[in-house]
Design a protein around this motif. Structure first.
Motif, mmCIF file in Angstrom:
data_model
loop_
_atom_site.group_PDB
_atom_site.id
_atom_site.type_symbol
_atom_site.label_atom_id
_atom_site.label_comp_id
_atom_site.label_asym_id
_atom_site.label_seq_id
_atom_site.Cartn_x
_atom_site.Cartn_y
_atom_site.Cartn_z
ATOM 1 N N VAL A 223 25.988 -22.213 24.146
ATOM 2 C CA VAL A 223 26.761 -21.821 22.964
ATOM 3 C C VAL A 223 27.035 -20.327 23.054
ATOM 4 N N LEU A 224 28.321 -19.965 22.993
ATOM 5 C CA LEU A 224 28.729 -18.575 22.870
ATOM 6 C C LEU A 224 28.910 -18.297 21.380
ATOM 7 N N TYR A 225 28.101 -17.411 20.840
ATOM 8 C CA TYR A 225 28.155 -17.107 19.407
ATOM 9 C C TYR A 225 28.780 -15.739 19.209
ATOM 10 N N LYS A 226 29.901 -15.716 18.486
ATOM 11 C CA LYS A 226 30.621 -14.476 18.176
ATOM 12 C C LYS A 226 30.508 -14.242 16.667
ATOM 13 N N PRO A 227 29.476 -13.572 16.195
ATOM 14 C CA PRO A 227 29.245 -13.459 14.757
ATOM 15 C C PRO A 227 30.339 -12.725 14.006
ATOM 16 N N HIS A 228 31.057 -11.830 14.676
ATOM 17 C CA HIS A 228 32.118 -11.068 14.014
ATOM 18 C C HIS A 228 33.512 -11.650 14.288
ATOM 19 N N GLY A 229 33.566 -12.794 14.972
ATOM 20 C CA GLY A 229 34.855 -13.365 15.335
ATOM 21 C C GLY A 229 35.356 -12.819 16.656
ATOM 22 N N SER A 230 36.592 -13.180 17.001
ATOM 23 C CA SER A 230 37.158 -12.770 18.286
ATOM 24 C C SER A 230 38.666 -12.946 18.279
ATOM 25 N N VAL A 231 39.317 -12.212 19.173
ATOM 26 C CA VAL A 231 40.763 -12.357 19.323
ATOM 27 C C VAL A 231 41.127 -13.721 19.907
ATOM 28 N N THR A 232 40.219 -14.319 20.694
ATOM 29 C CA THR A 232 40.457 -15.640 21.261
ATOM 30 C C THR A 232 39.440 -16.628 20.704
ATOM 31 N N PRO A 233 39.783 -17.875 20.536
ATOM 32 C CA PRO A 233 41.123 -18.441 20.747
ATOM 33 C C PRO A 233 41.994 -18.447 19.496
ATOM 34 N N ALA A 234 41.482 -17.957 18.347
ATOM 35 C CA ALA A 234 42.194 -18.205 17.091
ATOM 36 C C ALA A 234 42.334 -16.983 16.183
ATOM 37 N N LYS A 235 42.019 -15.792 16.721
ATOM 38 C CA LYS A 235 42.210 -14.548 15.952
ATOM 39 C C LYS A 235 41.434 -14.547 14.633
ATOM 40 N N ALA B 74 18.636 -22.911 15.771
ATOM 41 C CA ALA B 74 17.818 -23.799 16.608
ATOM 42 C C ALA B 74 17.628 -23.219 18.005
ATOM 43 N N ARG B 75 18.682 -22.656 18.573
ATOM 44 C CA ARG B 75 18.616 -22.198 19.951
ATOM 45 C C ARG B 75 17.916 -20.850 20.107
ATOM 46 N N ARG B 76 17.830 -20.061 19.059
ATOM 47 C CA ARG B 76 17.130 -18.775 19.153
ATOM 48 C C ARG B 76 15.619 -18.952 18.989
ATOM 49 N N THR B 77 15.183 -20.067 18.414
ATOM 50 C CA THR B 77 13.775 -20.267 18.069
ATOM 51 C C THR B 77 12.874 -20.133 19.297
ATOM 52 N N GLY B 78 11.904 -19.231 19.209
ATOM 53 C CA GLY B 78 10.937 -19.049 20.286
ATOM 54 C C GLY B 78 11.441 -18.255 21.466
ATOM 55 N N ARG B 79 12.697 -17.819 21.425
ATOM 56 C CA ARG B 79 13.270 -17.109 22.564
ATOM 57 C C ARG B 79 13.322 -15.601 22.307
ATOM 58 N N ARG B 80 13.258 -14.842 23.385
ATOM 59 C CA ARG B 80 13.387 -13.390 23.314
ATOM 60 C C ARG B 80 14.865 -13.013 23.387
ATOM 61 N N LEU B 81 15.209 -11.850 22.853
ATOM 62 C CA LEU B 81 16.568 -11.348 22.935
ATOM 63 C C LEU B 81 16.606 -10.107 23.817
ATOM 64 N N LEU B 82 17.689 -9.974 24.573
ATOM 65 C CA LEU B 82 17.930 -8.792 25.396
ATOM 66 C C LEU B 82 19.238 -8.168 24.909
ATOM 67 N N PHE B 83 19.130 -7.005 24.265
ATOM 68 C CA PHE B 83 20.301 -6.302 23.739
ATOM 69 C C PHE B 83 20.894 -5.428 24.840
ATOM 70 N N LEU B 84 22.165 -5.681 25.160
ATOM 71 C CA LEU B 84 22.864 -4.966 26.227
ATOM 72 C C LEU B 84 24.156 -4.362 25.678
ATOM 73 N N GLY B 85 24.330 -3.065 25.849
ATOM 74 C CA GLY B 85 25.554 -2.418 25.392
ATOM 75 C C GLY B 85 25.641 -2.309 23.882
ATOM 76 N N CYS B 86 24.515 -2.356 23.198
ATOM 77 C CA CYS B 86 24.493 -2.325 21.736
ATOM 78 C C CYS B 86 24.047 -0.957 21.237
ATOM 79 N N ARG B 87 24.714 -0.475 20.184
ATOM 80 C CA ARG B 87 24.216 0.653 19.410
ATOM 81 C C ARG B 87 23.797 0.136 18.044
ATOM 82 N N PHE B 88 22.855 0.836 17.440
ATOM 83 C CA PHE B 88 22.354 0.464 16.115
ATOM 84 C C PHE B 88 22.540 1.627 15.143
ATOM 85 N N ASN B 89 23.648 2.356 15.315
ATOM 86 C CA ASN B 89 23.922 3.544 14.508
ATOM 87 C C ASN B 89 24.759 3.243 13.270
ATOM 88 N N ASP B 90 24.857 1.992 12.913
ATOM 89 C CA ASP B 90 25.627 1.569 11.750
ATOM 90 C C ASP B 90 24.802 0.507 11.022
#
Length: 288
Positions: A175-187, A215-231
């Protein structure tokens, strides 16, 4: 009174690289969820905004913005939505992110792995493009609720980009999860203050987070890449998406660029900060 910066120990050098090699093994086994930020897009020299401040500047080239909105992408989008129309915001976002560019090697590598979940927190379509050679995946996108009469917070799309019923998501390997939406496929774009007001009133109780993601995040670690937390908004999403997963997560960061708020976020969330350039992360992950 000056508030001192939170104290945190960065992992760097050989220790950080050894940890990343272990994380790369965990990625292959599906135990680590990559959480991709706009900093990854910069590796492609992409002709699109590569961070929120860049997006705010883009809006400023299209319309005259009040002083209070300048530099803040969400406030810029809200001003345009209020003074013009929501459709103008969508058109501008489409203009900003429609330019084609190649996925990074890291995105292409992630696309070859049977990862249960990939979180991509920016508006471009590069990760979808990287996954295009596969059929056993689908995408869940956060959507703006403007004009909606029901309680939907997200939509589901198959590998071909067609909107599908949520029940199909259980059968997807990735599953590709885009929490803020995306330009593809439906703007779909969550970008204005009004978009986020509704989400943030519910996000503490997890309503805007899809059940399949939970369900898929349960028990799993996250690796943040290219992320800033300044907002504050970005910190809230990172916190809520990672909630009820593992209690060990990693963030690839540049120690010299972090604000006090970012340092505090790393401490509060218990993130392990890895001081390794993204280009070196790519070398390590691909080598393993």
């Amino acid at each position: 009174m000056t508030v001192p910066a939170p104290q945190i120990e960065f992992v760097d050098g050989p220790a950080a690289e050894a940890m990343l090699r272990q994380v790369a093994q965990e990625l292959r086994s599906g135990n680590v969820v990559p959480y991709l930020g706009p900093g990854l897009v910069e590796l492609s020299n992409a002709p699109v905004p590569t961070h929120p401040e860049d997006l705010a500047a883009f809006f400023g080239t299209k319309v005259t913005l009040p002083k209070r909105a300048r530099g803040n992408a969400w406030a810029c989008a809200q001003h345009i939505e209020t003074t013009k129309h929501r459709s103008i915001v969508t058109a501008m976002m489409t203009d900003a992110f429609s330019a084609a560019f190649a996925p990074t090697e890291l995105q292409r590598h992630l696309a070859t792995l049977p990862l249960p979940l990939i979180v991509d927190s920016w508006y471009d379509g590069a990760m979808r493009q990287a996954l295009a050679g596969r059929s056993n995946w689908g995408e869940i996108q956060g959507i703006p609720r403007a004009g909606l009469s029901d309680e939907r917070w997200y939509r589901f799309y198959d590998a071909a980009g067609a909107e599908v019923d949520c029940s199909l998501a259980r059968s997807w390997t990735t599953v590709l999860y885009k929490p803020h939406g995306s330009v593809t496929p439906a703007k779909n774009f969550l970008v204005s203050d009004a978009d986020y007001v509704e989400v943030l009133t519910e996000i503490d109780i997890q309503t805007p987070i899809p059940d399949e993601v939970k369900a898929r995040r349960t028990g799993r670690r996250l690796l943040f890449l290219g992320c800033r937390f300044n907002d504050q908004l970005l910190r809230t999403y990172a916190r809520q998406v990672s909630k009820r997963s593992s209690d060990v997560h990693y963030a690839v960061v540049g120690p010299d660029t972090l604000s006090k708020n970012e340092l505090r976020f790393l401490v509060d969330q218990g993130l392990t900060p890895l001081a390794v350039p993204l280009t070196r992360v790519l070398e390590i992950v691909l080598a393993d």
